[in-house]
Write a protein that holds these residues in place. Structure first.
Motif, short mmCIF file in Angstrom:
data_model
loop_
_atom_site.label_atom_id
_atom_site.label_comp_id
_atom_site.label_asym_id
_atom_site.label_seq_id
_atom_site.Cartn_x
_atom_site.Cartn_y
_atom_site.Cartn_z
N SER A 194 1.83 -9.16 12.15
CA SER A 194 2.07 -10.58 11.89
C SER A 194 2.70 -10.80 10.52
O SER A 194 3.60 -11.64 10.36
CB SER A 194 0.79 -11.40 12.05
N THR A 195 2.29 -10.04 9.53
CA THR A 195 2.88 -10.15 8.19
C THR A 195 4.33 -9.69 8.20
O THR A 195 5.20 -10.34 7.60
CB THR A 195 2.04 -9.35 7.18
N ALA A 196 4.62 -8.59 8.88
CA ALA A 196 6.00 -8.08 8.95
C ALA A 196 6.91 -9.05 9.70
O ALA A 196 8.07 -9.25 9.31
CB ALA A 196 6.02 -6.71 9.60
N ARG A 197 6.40 -9.65 10.77
CA ARG A 197 7.21 -10.63 11.51
C ARG A 197 7.60 -11.80 10.60
O ARG A 197 8.75 -12.23 10.56
CB ARG A 197 6.45 -11.16 12.73
N LEU A 239 8.39 -4.61 16.22
CA LEU A 239 8.92 -4.93 14.89
C LEU A 239 10.30 -4.36 14.60
O LEU A 239 11.14 -5.04 14.03
CB LEU A 239 7.96 -4.41 13.81
N HIS A 240 10.50 -3.09 14.98
CA HIS A 240 11.67 -2.35 14.52
C HIS A 240 12.99 -2.98 14.98
O HIS A 240 13.21 -3.23 16.15
CB HIS A 240 11.61 -0.89 14.97
N THR A 280 12.28 -2.81 9.37
CA THR A 280 12.73 -1.44 9.57
C THR A 280 11.47 -0.57 9.53
O THR A 280 10.73 -0.60 8.54
CB THR A 280 13.70 -1.01 8.45
N VAL A 281 11.23 0.15 10.60
CA VAL A 281 10.07 1.03 10.65
C VAL A 281 10.51 2.42 10.20
O VAL A 281 11.48 2.97 10.72
CB VAL A 281 9.45 1.07 12.07
N VAL A 282 9.82 2.94 9.20
CA VAL A 282 10.15 4.25 8.62
C VAL A 282 8.87 5.03 8.37
O VAL A 282 7.78 4.46 8.43
CB VAL A 282 10.93 4.09 7.29
N ASP A 283 9.02 6.31 8.06
CA ASP A 283 7.83 7.08 7.67
C ASP A 283 7.78 7.18 6.15
O ASP A 283 8.75 6.90 5.45
CB ASP A 283 7.78 8.44 8.36
N CYS A 284 6.63 7.59 5.66
CA CYS A 284 6.43 7.65 4.22
C CYS A 284 7.37 8.63 3.53
O CYS A 284 7.81 8.37 2.41
CB CYS A 284 4.98 8.02 3.90
#
Length: 185
Positions: A123-126, A168-169, A174-178
């Protein structure tokens, strides 16, 4: 991918209550280690760190203010100069000053980590994406729990996590890894 010098790290709900066994089986057992790696990078580089604390309105919640589950885990305790945002709903932007503070500080990029992937993180990312922020979600620095879908079909935490990230992506974040974030840091 470019990580801006002013990018804010938003750490969501790393409170004692999230570790309560009654929440059930979770995924991503190394999520906290990854969050702490990102937190160390942010502190080392002087980027803004935002700690989000959930203050539940429900007495049966692990985040009810009248018990210790609401407190931050010691390893995620805010330090001097880091922001504290307190929320009563999953979205860290809703009824808080988060958007205004980010804009006042000239911050246009946020990296979101924490729990639960399908709840407060999503919800925060949206909202971040809808408000025009360059939002990144670190998929291996978030986790969630097993949950039945709307039709009652049990879903594993891995499935819930993956679907939330899929929601989300590309549209909101943008969904990424650490590893990619650390490399960009």
């Amino acid at each position: 991918m470019e990580l801006q010098a002013s990018a804010a790290l938003i750490i969501i709900d790393q409170q004692k209550g999230i570790l309560h066994p009654r929440l059930g089986r979770r995924n991503n057992p190394h999520a906290e280690e990854n969050m702490l790696e990102l937190l160390a990078l942010w502190r080392r580089t002087g980027r803004p760190v935002i700690h989000v604390q959930h203050l539940s309105r429900s007495a049966d919640s692990v985040f009810w203010p009248e018990q210790s589950g609401v407190d931050f885990q010691p390893r995620f305790m805010p330090q001097d100069g880091e922001w504290l945002i307190q929320k009563a709903v999953p979205d860290a932007f809703c009824a808080t000053r988060l958007e205004g503070r980010l804009r006042e500080a000239g911050i246009g990029q946020v990296v979101i980590v924490g729990v639960a992937t399908n709840n407060s993180v999503e919800s925060t990312a949206r909202t971040a994406g809808n408000l025009g922020f360059d939002a990144w979600v670190a998929e291996d620095a978030c986790f969630t729990f097993d949950k039945a879908d709307y039709f009652g079909t049990p879903r594993t935490a891995e499935e819930v996590h993956a679907m939330s990230l899929g929601n989300l992506h590309g549209e909101y974040a943008t969904v990424v890894d650490c590893a990619r974030i650390l490399a960009a840091g």
